[in-house]
Design a protein around this motif. Structure first.
Motif, PDB file in Angstrom:
ATOM      1  N   ARG A 197       0.823  -1.149  -0.071  1.00  0.00           N
ATOM      2  CA  ARG A 197      -0.062  -0.056  -0.125  1.00  0.00           C
ATOM      3  C   ARG A 197       0.873   1.043  -0.064  1.00  0.00           C
ATOM      4  NH1 ARG A 197      -4.997   0.030   0.223  1.00  0.00           N
ATOM      5  NH2 ARG A 197      -5.118  -2.032   0.706  1.00  0.00           N
ATOM      6  N   TYR A 198       0.186   2.143  -0.404  1.00  0.00           N
ATOM      7  CA  TYR A 198       1.190   3.411  -0.629  1.00  0.00           C
ATOM      8  C   TYR A 198       1.607   3.940   0.902  1.00  0.00           C
ATOM      9  CZ  TYR A 198       2.831   8.056  -1.766  1.00  0.00           C
ATOM     10  OH  TYR A 198       3.375   9.286  -1.831  1.00  0.00           O
ATOM     11  N   THR A 199       2.734   4.370   1.181  1.00  0.00           N
ATOM     12  CA  THR A 199       3.439   4.612   2.546  1.00  0.00           C
ATOM     13  C   THR A 199       4.165   5.856   2.057  1.00  0.00           C
ATOM     14  OG1 THR A 199       5.074   3.313   2.282  1.00  0.00           O
ATOM     15  CG2 THR A 199       2.961   2.510   3.448  1.00  0.00           C
ATOM     16  N   GLY A 200       4.286   6.563   0.879  1.00  0.00           N
ATOM     17  CA  GLY A 200       4.997   7.469   0.612  1.00  0.00           C
ATOM     18  C   GLY A 200       4.681   8.771   1.268  1.00  0.00           C
ATOM     19  N   PRO A 201       5.294   9.975   0.819  1.00  0.00           N
ATOM     20  CA  PRO A 201       4.986  11.368   1.411  1.00  0.00           C
ATOM     21  C   PRO A 201       3.460  11.986   0.877  1.00  0.00           C
ATOM     22  CG  PRO A 201       6.642  11.577  -0.126  1.00  0.00           C
ATOM     23  CD  PRO A 201       6.641   9.994  -0.109  1.00  0.00           C
ATOM     24  N   ARG A 202       2.607  11.992   1.564  1.00  0.00           N
ATOM     25  CA  ARG A 202       1.328  12.207   1.450  1.00  0.00           C
ATOM     26  C   ARG A 202       1.188  13.753   0.895  1.00  0.00           C
ATOM     27  NH1 ARG A 202      -2.397   9.152   5.714  1.00  0.00           N
ATOM     28  NH2 ARG A 202      -1.526   6.890   5.212  1.00  0.00           N
ATOM     29  N   ASP A 203       1.847  14.600   1.538  1.00  0.00           N
ATOM     30  CA  ASP A 203       1.604  15.929   1.196  1.00  0.00           C
ATOM     31  C   ASP A 203       1.966  16.312  -0.406  1.00  0.00           C
ATOM     32  OD1 ASP A 203       0.641  16.968   3.408  1.00  0.00           O
ATOM     33  OD2 ASP A 203       2.526  17.570   4.220  1.00  0.00           O
TER      34      ASP A 203
END
Length: 203
Positions: A3-9
Protein backbone atom coordinates in the motif's frame (compact mmCIF):
# COMPACT_ATOMS: atom_id res chain seq x y z
CA UNK A 1 -0.66 -6.40 0.53
CA UNK A 2 1.47 -3.44 -0.58
CA UNK A 3 0.00 0.00 0.00
CA UNK A 4 1.22 3.52 -0.66
CA UNK A 5 3.29 4.73 2.30
CA UNK A 6 5.19 7.60 0.66
CA UNK A 7 4.91 11.34 1.34
CA UNK A 8 1.24 12.28 1.28
CA UNK A 9 1.61 16.03 1.02
CA UNK A 10 3.48 15.62 -2.26
CA UNK A 11 0.64 13.57 -3.70
CA UNK A 12 -1.94 16.14 -2.60
CA UNK A 13 0.13 18.95 -4.10
CA UNK A 14 0.59 17.03 -7.34
CA UNK A 15 -3.17 16.78 -7.83
CA UNK A 16 -4.06 20.13 -6.30
CA UNK A 17 -6.44 18.80 -3.65
CA UNK A 18 -6.12 17.62 -0.04
CA UNK A 19 -6.54 13.89 -0.58
CA UNK A 20 -5.59 12.82 2.93
CA UNK A 21 -7.25 15.51 5.01
CA UNK A 22 -6.20 19.06 6.01
CA UNK A 23 -2.52 19.77 5.45
CA UNK A 24 -0.48 22.80 6.53
CA UNK A 25 2.07 22.03 3.82
CA UNK A 26 -0.61 22.11 1.14
CA UNK A 27 -1.97 25.39 2.49
CA UNK A 28 1.49 26.97 2.29
CA UNK A 29 2.40 25.54 -1.12
CA UNK A 30 -0.72 24.70 -3.16
CA UNK A 31 1.23 23.88 -6.31
CA UNK A 32 2.96 20.72 -7.64
CA UNK A 33 6.15 19.66 -5.85
CA UNK A 34 9.59 20.00 -7.41
CA UNK A 35 11.90 22.72 -8.65
CA UNK A 36 9.49 23.82 -11.38
CA UNK A 37 6.31 23.16 -9.42
CA UNK A 38 4.74 26.58 -9.90
CA UNK A 39 5.20 26.51 -13.67
CA UNK A 40 4.20 22.84 -13.86
CA UNK A 41 0.85 23.77 -12.33
CA UNK A 42 0.13 26.01 -15.31
CA UNK A 43 1.03 23.39 -17.91
CA UNK A 44 -1.95 22.15 -19.90
CA UNK A 45 -2.62 18.41 -19.66
CA UNK A 46 -3.76 16.14 -22.46
CA UNK A 47 -7.27 14.67 -22.31
CA UNK A 48 -5.77 11.33 -21.29
CA UNK A 49 -3.71 13.04 -18.59
CA UNK A 50 -6.80 14.70 -17.15
CA UNK A 51 -8.72 11.41 -17.04
CA UNK A 52 -5.78 9.57 -15.49
CA UNK A 53 -5.40 12.25 -12.82
CA UNK A 54 -9.08 11.91 -11.85
CA UNK A 55 -8.68 8.18 -11.46
CA UNK A 56 -5.52 8.55 -9.39
CA UNK A 57 -7.12 11.14 -7.11
CA UNK A 58 -10.04 8.83 -6.31
CA UNK A 59 -7.71 5.87 -5.84
CA UNK A 60 -5.48 7.73 -3.39
CA UNK A 61 -8.45 9.23 -1.54
CA UNK A 62 -9.85 5.81 -0.65
CA UNK A 63 -6.47 4.09 -0.33
CA UNK A 64 -7.19 1.54 -3.05
CA UNK A 65 -4.57 -0.28 -5.13
CA UNK A 66 -4.69 -0.24 -8.92
CA UNK A 67 -5.93 -3.82 -9.24
CA UNK A 68 -8.60 -3.28 -6.60
CA UNK A 69 -9.78 -0.10 -8.28
CA UNK A 70 -10.19 -1.86 -11.62
CA UNK A 71 -12.27 -4.56 -9.94
CA UNK A 72 -14.51 -1.88 -8.43
CA UNK A 73 -14.96 -0.36 -11.87
CA UNK A 74 -15.76 -3.74 -13.45
CA UNK A 75 -18.33 -4.42 -10.72
CA UNK A 76 -19.87 -0.98 -11.22
CA UNK A 77 -20.09 -1.49 -14.98
CA UNK A 78 -21.94 -4.79 -14.49
CA UNK A 79 -24.63 -3.25 -12.32
CA UNK A 80 -27.68 -1.47 -13.67
CA UNK A 81 -27.50 2.29 -13.36
CA UNK A 82 -24.96 5.07 -13.85
CA UNK A 83 -21.53 3.42 -13.74
CA UNK A 84 -19.69 6.43 -12.30
CA UNK A 85 -22.15 6.90 -9.46
CA UNK A 86 -22.19 3.19 -8.64
CA UNK A 87 -18.38 3.22 -8.53
CA UNK A 88 -18.48 6.02 -5.96
CA UNK A 89 -21.05 4.12 -3.89
CA UNK A 90 -18.96 0.94 -3.90
CA UNK A 91 -15.95 2.85 -2.61
CA UNK A 92 -18.01 4.77 -0.05
CA UNK A 93 -19.45 1.54 1.38
CA UNK A 94 -16.03 0.03 2.11
CA UNK A 95 -15.84 -0.79 5.82
CA UNK A 96 -12.79 1.39 6.44
CA UNK A 97 -14.53 4.37 4.86
CA UNK A 98 -17.72 3.73 6.85
CA UNK A 99 -15.70 3.68 10.08
CA UNK A 100 -14.09 6.98 9.01
CA UNK A 101 -17.46 8.56 8.13
CA UNK A 102 -18.88 7.54 11.52
CA UNK A 103 -16.08 9.48 13.21
CA UNK A 104 -14.47 6.44 14.84
CA UNK A 105 -11.15 7.50 13.26
CA UNK A 106 -9.82 10.83 12.04
CA UNK A 107 -8.43 9.57 8.72
CA UNK A 108 -9.19 6.71 6.35
CA UNK A 109 -5.77 5.18 6.99
CA UNK A 110 -6.45 5.20 10.75
CA UNK A 111 -9.85 3.62 10.10
CA UNK A 112 -8.19 0.96 7.95
CA UNK A 113 -5.83 0.16 10.79
CA UNK A 114 -8.71 -0.10 13.27
CA UNK A 115 -10.42 -2.62 11.04
CA UNK A 116 -7.34 -4.68 10.19
CA UNK A 117 -6.39 -4.93 13.89
CA UNK A 118 -9.78 -6.39 14.79
CA UNK A 119 -11.28 -3.41 16.63
CA UNK A 120 -14.50 -3.29 14.55
CA UNK A 121 -17.53 -5.55 14.30
CA UNK A 122 -20.27 -5.77 11.68
CA UNK A 123 -23.61 -7.14 12.87
CA UNK A 124 -21.90 -8.46 16.00
CA UNK A 125 -19.11 -10.31 14.20
CA UNK A 126 -15.49 -9.17 14.04
CA UNK A 127 -14.43 -8.16 10.54
CA UNK A 128 -10.76 -7.37 9.90
CA UNK A 129 -10.96 -6.79 6.14
CA UNK A 130 -10.88 -3.09 5.32
CA UNK A 131 -12.41 -3.62 1.88
CA UNK A 132 -15.45 -5.44 3.32
CA UNK A 133 -18.52 -4.13 1.49
CA UNK A 134 -21.22 -2.85 3.84
CA UNK A 135 -24.93 -2.89 2.99
CA UNK A 136 -28.04 -1.03 4.19
CA UNK A 137 -29.08 -2.42 7.55
CA UNK A 138 -25.56 -3.35 8.66
CA UNK A 139 -24.65 -2.33 12.20
CA UNK A 140 -21.03 -1.27 12.65
CA UNK A 141 -19.60 -1.10 16.16
CA UNK A 142 -16.33 -0.84 18.00
CA UNK A 143 -15.39 -4.12 19.69
CA UNK A 144 -16.27 -4.31 23.38
CA UNK A 145 -12.74 -5.10 24.55
CA UNK A 146 -11.08 -2.35 26.58
CA UNK A 147 -8.21 -1.78 24.13
CA UNK A 148 -10.64 -1.09 21.28
CA UNK A 149 -12.80 1.27 23.34
CA UNK A 150 -9.77 3.19 24.61
CA UNK A 151 -8.30 3.59 21.14
CA UNK A 152 -11.51 4.89 19.59
CA UNK A 153 -12.09 7.22 22.54
CA UNK A 154 -8.81 8.92 21.65
CA UNK A 155 -9.93 9.33 18.04
CA UNK A 156 -13.30 10.65 19.22
CA UNK A 157 -11.57 13.67 20.72
CA UNK A 158 -10.28 14.51 17.22
CA UNK A 159 -13.59 13.96 15.44
CA UNK A 160 -16.04 15.79 17.71
CA UNK A 161 -16.96 18.23 14.95
CA UNK A 162 -17.39 15.54 12.28
CA UNK A 163 -20.92 15.49 10.88
CA UNK A 164 -22.22 11.97 10.25
CA UNK A 165 -23.81 11.69 6.77
CA UNK A 166 -27.60 11.41 6.50
CA UNK A 167 -27.37 7.91 5.05
CA UNK A 168 -26.00 6.64 8.36
CA UNK A 169 -27.10 6.59 11.99
CA UNK A 170 -24.56 6.94 14.78
CA UNK A 171 -24.49 6.66 18.56
CA UNK A 172 -21.14 8.23 19.45
CA UNK A 173 -21.56 7.39 23.14
CA UNK A 174 -21.80 3.67 22.42
CA UNK A 175 -19.53 3.76 19.35
CA UNK A 176 -22.11 2.12 17.13
CA UNK A 177 -23.51 3.06 13.75
CA UNK A 178 -25.97 1.76 11.21
CA UNK A 179 -26.18 2.14 7.44
CA UNK A 180 -29.70 3.30 6.62
CA UNK A 181 -29.39 3.33 2.84
CA UNK A 182 -26.98 3.63 -0.07
CA UNK A 183 -25.61 7.18 -0.34
CA UNK A 184 -26.40 9.38 -3.32
CA UNK A 185 -23.74 11.10 -5.39
CA UNK A 186 -24.67 14.46 -3.83
CA UNK A 187 -24.13 13.04 -0.33
CA UNK A 188 -20.77 11.58 -1.28
CA UNK A 189 -19.71 14.94 -2.76
CA UNK A 190 -16.85 13.49 -4.86
CA UNK A 191 -13.67 15.49 -5.40
CA UNK A 192 -13.41 14.10 -8.93
CA UNK A 193 -15.39 13.98 -12.15
CA UNK A 194 -16.26 10.29 -12.08
CA UNK A 195 -17.48 10.37 -15.68
CA UNK A 196 -13.91 10.98 -16.83
CA UNK A 197 -12.85 7.83 -15.00
CA UNK A 198 -15.53 5.85 -16.84
CA UNK A 199 -14.30 7.30 -20.14
CA UNK A 200 -10.73 6.34 -19.23
CA UNK A 201 -11.62 2.69 -18.71
CA UNK A 202 -13.87 2.71 -21.80
CA UNK A 203 -11.04 3.70 -24.16
Amino acid sequence: MARYTGPRDKVSRRFGVELFGPSKSFARRPFPPGQHGVRAGRKKKSDYGVMLAEKQKLRFQYGVLEGQFRKYYEEASRRRGITGEILLQLLELRLDNVVYRLGFANTRSAARQLVSHGHVTVNGRKVNVASFSCSPGDVIAVASKAASQTLVTRYADLTQTVVVPDWMECDKDKFTGKISRVPTKEEIAPIVNEQLIVELYSR
